[in-house]
Design a protein around this motif. Structure first.
Motif, PDB file in Angstrom:
ATOM      1  N   LYS A 180       0.956  -1.258   0.118  1.00 15.71           N
ATOM      2  CA  LYS A 180       0.164  -0.068   0.130  1.00 15.71           C
ATOM      3  C   LYS A 180       0.871   1.343  -0.056  1.00 15.71           C
ATOM      4  CE  LYS A 180      -3.430   2.250   2.969  1.00 15.71           C
ATOM      5  NZ  LYS A 180      -2.755   3.349   3.723  1.00 15.71           N
ATOM      6  N   GLU A 181       1.931   1.125   0.893  1.00 14.01           N
ATOM      7  CA  GLU A 181       2.844   2.409   0.868  1.00 14.01           C
ATOM      8  C   GLU A 181       3.622   2.703  -0.500  1.00 14.01           C
ATOM      9  OE1 GLU A 181       5.137   1.420   4.044  1.00 14.01           O
ATOM     10  OE2 GLU A 181       3.765   1.841   5.671  1.00 14.01           O
ATOM     11  N   GLN A 182       3.999   1.341  -0.990  1.00 13.79           N
ATOM     12  CA  GLN A 182       4.838   1.680  -2.441  1.00 13.79           C
ATOM     13  C   GLN A 182       3.791   2.308  -3.494  1.00 13.79           C
ATOM     14  OE1 GLN A 182       6.224  -2.528  -2.964  1.00 13.79           O
ATOM     15  NE2 GLN A 182       7.971  -2.007  -1.861  1.00 13.79           N
ATOM     16  N   LEU A 183       2.530   1.880  -3.659  1.00 14.77           N
ATOM     17  CA  LEU A 183       1.463   2.118  -4.610  1.00 14.77           C
ATOM     18  C   LEU A 183       1.126   3.538  -4.258  1.00 14.77           C
ATOM     19  CD1 LEU A 183      -0.951  -0.802  -4.564  1.00 14.77           C
ATOM     20  CD2 LEU A 183       0.449   0.026  -6.520  1.00 14.77           C
ATOM     21  N   GLU A 184       0.925   4.210  -3.115  1.00 12.60           N
ATOM     22  CA  GLU A 184       0.597   5.426  -2.617  1.00 12.60           C
ATOM     23  C   GLU A 184       1.786   6.316  -2.972  1.00 12.60           C
ATOM     24  OE1 GLU A 184      -2.376   5.105   1.094  1.00 12.60           O
ATOM     25  OE2 GLU A 184      -0.213   5.049   1.582  1.00 12.60           O
ATOM     26  N   GLY A 185       2.917   6.102  -2.924  1.00 12.72           N
ATOM     27  CA  GLY A 185       4.265   6.831  -3.154  1.00 12.72           C
ATOM     28  C   GLY A 185       4.338   6.828  -4.766  1.00 12.72           C
ATOM     29  N   SER A 186       4.108   5.955  -5.407  1.00 11.32           N
ATOM     30  CA  SER A 186       4.179   5.790  -7.008  1.00 11.32           C
ATOM     31  C   SER A 186       3.021   6.781  -7.464  1.00 11.32           C
ATOM     32  CB  SER A 186       4.246   4.339  -7.483  1.00 11.32           C
ATOM     33  OG  SER A 186       4.254   4.344  -8.935  1.00 11.32           O
ATOM     34  N   ILE A 187       2.000   6.574  -6.916  1.00 12.38           N
ATOM     35  CA  ILE A 187       0.474   7.380  -7.498  1.00 12.38           C
ATOM     36  C   ILE A 187       0.782   8.675  -7.211  1.00 12.38           C
ATOM     37  CG2 ILE A 187      -1.746   7.628  -7.090  1.00 12.38           C
ATOM     38  CD1 ILE A 187      -1.867   4.792  -6.441  1.00 12.38           C
ATOM     39  N   ALA A 188       1.490   9.115  -6.068  1.00  8.87           N
ATOM     40  CA  ALA A 188       1.663  10.579  -5.917  1.00  8.87           C
ATOM     41  C   ALA A 188       2.534  11.149  -6.871  1.00  8.87           C
ATOM     42  CB  ALA A 188       2.199  10.847  -4.637  1.00  8.87           C
ATOM     43  N   ARG A 189       4.029  10.499  -7.296  1.00  5.96           N
ATOM     44  CA  ARG A 189       4.777  10.848  -8.025  1.00  5.96           C
ATOM     45  C   ARG A 189       4.194  10.987  -9.607  1.00  5.96           C
ATOM     46  NH1 ARG A 189       8.058   7.424  -5.162  1.00  5.96           N
ATOM     47  NH2 ARG A 189       7.717   5.696  -6.649  1.00  5.96           N
ATOM     48  N   ARG A 190       3.314   9.899 -10.153  1.00  6.14           N
ATOM     49  CA  ARG A 190       2.888  10.052 -11.434  1.00  6.14           C
ATOM     50  C   ARG A 190       1.937  11.322 -11.417  1.00  6.14           C
ATOM     51  NH1 ARG A 190       4.724   5.369 -14.193  1.00  6.14           N
ATOM     52  NH2 ARG A 190       4.543   3.556 -12.817  1.00  6.14           N
ATOM     53  N   SER A 191       1.045  11.370 -10.356  1.00  5.70           N
ATOM     54  CA  SER A 191       0.071  12.663 -10.372  1.00  5.70           C
ATOM     55  C   SER A 191       0.606  13.740 -10.568  1.00  5.70           C
ATOM     56  CB  SER A 191      -0.823  12.371  -9.182  1.00  5.70           C
ATOM     57  OG  SER A 191      -1.500  10.983  -9.225  1.00  5.70           O
ATOM     58  N   LYS A 192       1.785  14.006  -9.962  1.00  5.45           N
ATOM     59  CA  LYS A 192       2.554  15.167  -9.825  1.00  5.45           C
ATOM     60  C   LYS A 192       3.244  15.563 -11.268  1.00  5.45           C
ATOM     61  CE  LYS A 192       6.358  17.802  -7.501  1.00  5.45           C
ATOM     62  NZ  LYS A 192       7.127  17.917  -6.470  1.00  5.45           N
ATOM     63  N   LEU A 193       3.613  14.452 -11.752  1.00  6.03           N
ATOM     64  CA  LEU A 193       4.219  14.549 -13.190  1.00  6.03           C
ATOM     65  C   LEU A 193       3.221  14.761 -14.151  1.00  6.03           C
ATOM     66  CD1 LEU A 193       7.025  14.362 -14.822  1.00  6.03           C
ATOM     67  CD2 LEU A 193       6.168  11.753 -15.103  1.00  6.03           C
ATOM     68  N   LEU A 194       2.238  14.251 -14.172  1.00  8.54           N
ATOM     69  CA  LEU A 194       1.066  14.471 -14.982  1.00  8.54           C
ATOM     70  C   LEU A 194       0.264  15.886 -14.959  1.00  8.54           C
ATOM     71  CD1 LEU A 194      -0.052  10.827 -15.437  1.00  8.54           C
ATOM     72  CD2 LEU A 194       0.870  12.050 -17.190  1.00  8.54           C
ATOM     73  N   SER A 195       0.272  16.541 -13.680  1.00  5.60           N
ATOM     74  CA  SER A 195      -0.205  17.738 -13.562  1.00  5.60           C
ATOM     75  C   SER A 195       0.642  18.913 -14.094  1.00  5.60           C
ATOM     76  CB  SER A 195      -0.597  17.933 -11.972  1.00  5.60           C
ATOM     77  OG  SER A 195       0.516  17.996 -11.253  1.00  5.60           O
ATOM     78  N   ASN A 196       1.787  18.699 -14.302  1.00  5.17           N
ATOM     79  CA  ASN A 196       2.815  19.663 -14.838  1.00  5.17           C
ATOM     80  C   ASN A 196       2.460  19.702 -16.317  1.00  5.17           C
ATOM     81  OD1 ASN A 196       5.038  20.834 -15.892  1.00  5.17           O
ATOM     82  ND2 ASN A 196       6.402  20.039 -14.464  1.00  5.17           N
ATOM     83  N   GLU A 197       1.843  20.973 -16.601  1.00  6.01           N
ATOM     84  CA  GLU A 197       1.471  21.292 -17.970  1.00  6.01           C
ATOM     85  C   GLU A 197       2.571  21.315 -19.141  1.00  6.01           C
ATOM     86  OE1 GLU A 197      -0.894  24.648 -18.009  1.00  6.01           O
ATOM     87  OE2 GLU A 197      -2.536  23.925 -16.671  1.00  6.01           O
ATOM     88  N   ASN A 198       3.912  21.958 -18.416  1.00  2.00           N
ATOM     89  CA  ASN A 198       4.935  21.964 -19.326  1.00  2.00           C
ATOM     90  C   ASN A 198       5.563  20.469 -19.944  1.00  2.00           C
ATOM     91  OD1 ASN A 198       6.997  23.450 -20.542  1.00  2.00           O
ATOM     92  ND2 ASN A 198       8.552  23.023 -18.816  1.00  2.00           N
ATOM     93  N   TYR A 199       5.371  19.552 -18.840  1.00  2.00           N
ATOM     94  CA  TYR A 199       5.949  18.082 -19.130  1.00  2.00           C
ATOM     95  C   TYR A 199       4.875  17.533 -20.295  1.00  2.00           C
ATOM     96  CZ  TYR A 199       6.275  12.906 -18.730  1.00  2.00           C
ATOM     97  OH  TYR A 199       6.500  11.707 -19.056  1.00  2.00           O
ATOM     98  N   VAL A 200       3.487  17.515 -19.908  1.00  5.11           N
ATOM     99  CA  VAL A 200       2.539  16.827 -20.748  1.00  5.11           C
ATOM    100  C   VAL A 200       2.684  17.696 -22.484  1.00  5.11           C
ATOM    101  CG1 VAL A 200       0.077  16.748 -21.158  1.00  5.11           C
ATOM    102  CG2 VAL A 200       1.062  16.510 -18.948  1.00  5.11           C
ATOM    103  N   ALA A 201       2.946  18.864 -22.410  1.00  5.73           N
ATOM    104  CA  ALA A 201       3.232  19.725 -23.567  1.00  5.73           C
ATOM    105  C   ALA A 201       4.180  19.252 -24.326  1.00  5.73           C
ATOM    106  CB  ALA A 201       2.919  21.207 -23.506  1.00  5.73           C
ATOM    107  N   LYS A 202       5.465  18.969 -23.654  1.00  7.48           N
ATOM    108  CA  LYS A 202       6.813  18.528 -24.339  1.00  7.48           C
ATOM    109  C   LYS A 202       7.032  17.234 -24.433  1.00  7.48           C
ATOM    110  CE  LYS A 202       8.975  22.957 -23.337  1.00  7.48           C
ATOM    111  NZ  LYS A 202      10.100  23.728 -22.564  1.00  7.48           N
ATOM    112  N   ALA A 203       6.724  16.455 -23.660  1.00  6.36           N
ATOM    113  CA  ALA A 203       7.007  14.963 -23.675  1.00  6.36           C
ATOM    114  C   ALA A 203       6.235  14.182 -24.817  1.00  6.36           C
ATOM    115  CB  ALA A 203       6.465  14.263 -22.563  1.00  6.36           C
ATOM    116  N   PRO A 204       7.019  13.296 -25.491  1.00  8.39           N
ATOM    117  CA  PRO A 204       6.353  12.515 -26.665  1.00  8.39           C
ATOM    118  C   PRO A 204       4.846  11.958 -26.032  1.00  8.39           C
ATOM    119  CG  PRO A 204       8.661  11.827 -26.508  1.00  8.39           C
ATOM    120  CD  PRO A 204       8.260  12.518 -25.311  1.00  8.39           C
ATOM    121  N   GLU A 205       3.889  12.155 -27.066  1.00  4.63           N
ATOM    122  CA  GLU A 205       2.532  11.413 -26.670  1.00  4.63           C
ATOM    123  C   GLU A 205       2.374  10.103 -26.083  1.00  4.63           C
ATOM    124  OE1 GLU A 205      -1.885  11.440 -28.753  1.00  4.63           O
ATOM    125  OE2 GLU A 205       0.027  12.203 -29.962  1.00  4.63           O
TER     126      GLU A 205
END
Length: 849
Positions: A795-820
């Motif tokens: 549970k702890e590992q999943l929560e940490g991974s979900i937090a990291r991915r959510s933060k990354l995907l909420s970054n508009e700059n990353y979503v705009a520049k990274a390959p689709e």
């Protein structure tokens, strides 16, 4: 006599072979039985037997031991081949190392040296046969140069000559410059090599024009007697009948029209060298062209070329000719190509096509006889696998006259004598002065082609010929079907009017585990006698026989040798248990058979039935897999365990003895030593040696289908229970609530002290299959605690991974520049992890209740 606690192949295999041999078990001649015959493919007397030989004799011995146990009068006829080219090369080298030249030594002394070699290496081969445990009839051993076979070979040559089937003629043949002898086409091995088309300028006489002649062999131009073009080739029609200047030879040669010139190939112009190319030889015959041999027997250039090039090797001459052509502005272009070049199978050197006077067998009629015979299912040679018959038929369809003379001393000397232009061919030398015998010997395959019947006394109508010919089976590799199988077949049909053998079992090559051919350069060879030392003869024989179906190449893997040794060790340990429990058994009794007795008897009779079928059909790999399953799973893992609950019963002891005896007999053709060792310790046996005992036969009296089906379900349930218990990490501390009354299930699962009416334990597991059902109760607190701990971490590992991915995907700059593609993958992974977290939380809540 008690078995050693540990299987030791060296102790087990000691002294048995000599004992079998001395007692005459290998011998044929019991006329009260039907005959069964195999003739061994005779190994060359040139050295040590390799893994391919071990494979070949292991198959044959399995067949002959099986047939002997089935009650046949078995003749496995052994022998060796004089191997003309190979043996002569070895002896020449040996003498050369001693400073002795073959020709100075003289023919008589040289042949004495060859016989000495044969005696020495023949003894080595017999020792190696013994190490392999093969049961050949040594009383019938033959050698392809012994007196009887020499008489047979001479008889065939004389008869064929008188029939017009053998003739002497000047033809283009394959010449081995190292061995300095002719070769048959089958003795030439082709391999791809880098080369080139050399475009040469042949100037047209009386004009300023030239022909562009493309050739792979510029060094042979000295032997050119024409250039050919196709009569339909518009480019060259006008030149037909004119001449070209032959470079460096100060002469002109004609431009001829011939179909051999292919308009679509090369430049459409072909140089014609009748003495050094088989196609050019035929063109020369059609146009009556001169044949100019430009090479000595060692393939150096001779006196028919300009002095500058005389004595040069083919390779050196090519370089010199190309330099001179270039200097004379006669080399137009060098066009690289890869093409197939023929090499001597024995010496490895490049074969030189040369015109020589040689002896030949007319093949067309003999080959047609084979093809006709193969169309008759009652008289044909049967191939195993069937598809190899196509190889025989193909070579017979494309056949060409067989060059049978060899420029050697070791072999069957050609029975032809010359006096001037006169030729005499006969069994004995001609009377009168001045006759000189032909110096050449016959191709080794000529004598080998008579092997199935010359070894039995042919051309005399001997008792052995009447009894043992035609033979029943030949075992050989697919690589010598054209060399040997075809030739034995046409010789037998011509001389005996019958096939030489009923069946031909074709095995593949032994390759390394990567599928590569074994070779000195790769260092991947396997010495069979190293394997015997390490694992024993039985392990090697069993592995070679059962690893793959015949006709396919065997990939040798030492890991499988270890597995085979372990299998034999399992049989040893099982036999030791059985023998300890049946030592007081005086006779077999099958009264009061239990369900498990009937089950194993049925299983056994079924495996006997299928084993006979597989042995008869040469399906040794299927024999191996099916008997392994029966021995390992049914007998060792199940029935022996069942027998422990009824060990005092004479019936159980009888069943154990009966089935162990049958197992040993079925395995004996493949594992002769260990099966003999264990057989000798049986309290009841039918013969003094397993070798001469009866092979098991199917007995329907001991087939109980109803009980077999019932026991199969019991065994399936026992296995199912054990797997479920292991999957759930249930220790030995548990209780069972059940209405199962089958004693065997209860005893095998050790449930006698586990059955209760109800249980206070919190963990439960229902184990239900078919008619059998029980519930296991166990203390699951430990497993529960471990599961809580593991799920909390997850549970702890999943929560940490979900937090990291959510933060990354909420970054508009990353979503705009990274390959689709990467962004989409991150979103998909996030969704998967969120679903996993829901499942983990739900399970944690469930465990906390």
């Amino acid at each position: 006599m008690e078995m050693n606690t540990k299987y030791d192949h060296k102790i087990v295999e000691e002294n048995k072979y000599e004992n079998w041999k001395n007692k005459g078990y290998f011998n044929s001649g019991d006329k009260s039985k039907d005959a069964y015959t195999i003739v061994i493919p005779p190994p060359n007397v040139t050295g040590k037997l390799h893994i391919g030989h071990a494979y070949n004799v292991a198959i044959q011995d399995a067949i002959i031991r099986y047939k002997r146990m089935q009650g046949f009068d078995t003749l496995w006829l052994p022998g060796m081949d004089h191997a003309a080219i190979a043996t002569e090369a070895k002896v020449v080298k040996k003498l050369k190392d001693q400073g002795i030249d073959k020709y100075e030594y003289g023919r008589e002394k040289f042949l004495d040296a060859c016989w000495d070699w044969t005696k020495e290496y023949g003894g080595n081969i017999r020792d190696q046969w013994a190490a392999m445990g093969i049961s050949v009839d040594y009383n019938k051993e033959r050698f392809t140069l012994d007196e009887g076979l020499n008489k047979a070979v001479t008889q065939v040559f004389v008869d064929y000559y008188n029939k017009g089937l053998i003739y002497r003629g000047e033809k283009i043949i394959n010449w081995d410059p190292a061995a300095q002898t002719a070769l048959s086409n089958e003795e030439v091995v082709f391999s791809e090599e880098k080369s080139a088309f050399y475009h040469l300028k042949y100037k047209i006489v009386g004009t300023d024009e030239y022909l562009d002649v493309a050739t792979t062999r510029p060094e042979t131009l000295f032997g050119d007697t024409a250039v050919a073009v196709n009569e339909n080739d518009e480019r060259y029609k006008k030149y037909i009948g004119m001449e070209v200047e032959l470079p460096f030879m100060d002469k002109n040669i004609p431009i001829i029209a011939d179909e051999h010139a292919d308009m679509e190939k090369g430049t459409g112009v072909v140089k014609i060298t009748p003495a050094h190319d088989p196609n050019d030889f035929e063109v020369g015959n059609r146009h009556n062209l001169e044949r100019i041999v430009i090479m000595n027997d060692d393939a150096t250039l001779n006196e028919n070329v300009p002095k500058k090039y005389q004595g040069m090797s083919r390779e050196d001459a090519r370089e010199a000719v190309l330099e001179d052509l270039k200097a004379a502005d006669l080399l137009l272009e060098i066009e690289p190509l890869v093409h197939e070049v023929g090499h001597s199978e024995r010496t490895g050197v490049m074969v030189e096509p040369m015109v020589k006077k040689q002896w030949f067998v007319k093949m067309r009629g003999l080959a047609d006889r084979v093809l006709e015979n193969q169309s008759n299912k009652d008289t044909k040679v049967n191939f195993v696998p069937e598809y190899y018959e196509k190889t025989m038929n193909h070579w017979m369809e494309i056949t060409y006259d067989w060059c049978i003379s060899r420029q050697l001393w070791w072999g069957h000397r050609i029975p032809a004598w010359y006096k001037g232009e006169e030729i005499y061919v006969g069994m004995e030398p001609p009377k009168g002065e001045g006759w000189v015998q032909d110096e050449d010997v016959l191709d080794t395959w000529f004598s080998s082609a008579l092997w199935p019947f010359s070894t039995l006394g042919w051309p005399e109508e001997t008792e052995d010929m009447k009894r043992y010919f035609p033979t029943d089976c030949l075992v050989t590799g697919y690589d010598i079907i054209p060399f040997w199988v075809n030739r034995m077949t046409f010789q037998s049909l011509e001389l005996n009017n019958v096939r030489p053998f009923k069946d031909v079992v074709i095995h593949g090559l032994v390759r390394d585990k990567e599928g590569r051919k074994m070779s000195k350069s790769l260092g991947n060879g396997v010495d069979p006698f190293d394997m015997i030392e390490k694992y024993g003869t039985d392990a090697l024989r069993y592995y070679l026989n059962t690893d793959c179906g015949f006709g396919t190449d065997l990939r040798f893997d030492e890991v499988k040798m270890t597995s085979t040794w372990n299998y034999i060790n399992k049989i040893w340990n099982a036999s030791r248990f059985v023998l300890l429990n049946i030592e007081d058994l005086k006779e077999l009794t099958f009264d009061n058979l239990t369900t498990q007795d009937k089950w194993i008897l049925t299983k056994y009779e079924n495996i006997v039935k299928s084993s006979i079928k597989h042995m008869d059909n040469y399906e040794f790999n299927l024999f191996g897999s099916e008997t392994y399953s029966f021995i390992y799973d049914d007998f060792c893992s199940s029935y022996i365990e069942f027998a422990k609950f009824n060990s005092e019963s004479n019936t159980t002891k009888s069943v154990l003895c009966y089935i162990l005896t049958g197992i040993l007999k079925m395995l004996h053709p493949f594992m002769p030593f260990v099966t003999e060792e264990i057989y000798q310790m049986l309290p009841i046996k039918d013969e003094e040696s397993i070798m001469i005992s009866d092979y098991p036969s199917y007995n329907e009296e001991y087939v109980f289908d109803k009980e077999k089906e019932e026991m199969d379900k019991v065994i399936e349930y026992i296995s199912y229970f054990r797997n479920k218990k292991a999957e759930n990490n249930i220790s030995s501390e548990f209780e069972v609530v059940t209405n199962i009354t089958n004693e065997l299930i209860i005893k095998m699962l050790k449930l006698e002290d586990k059955i209760v009416n109800s249980s206070e334990l919190t963990g439960s597991l229902l184990v239900s299959l078919g008619n059998y059902e029980l519930t296991i109760y166990y203390d699951n607190s430990k497993q529960k605690g471990e599961e809580l701990e593991n799920l909390t971490k997850e549970k702890e590992q999943l929560e940490g991974s979900i937090a990291r991915r959510s933060k990354l995907l909420s970054n508009e700059n990353y979503v705009a520049k990274a390959p689709e593609k990467i962004v989409n993958q991150e979103k998909e992974n996030l969704a998967i992890e969120e679903e996993k977290l829901k499942v983990v939380i739900a399970r944690l809540e469930e465990l906390s209740k």
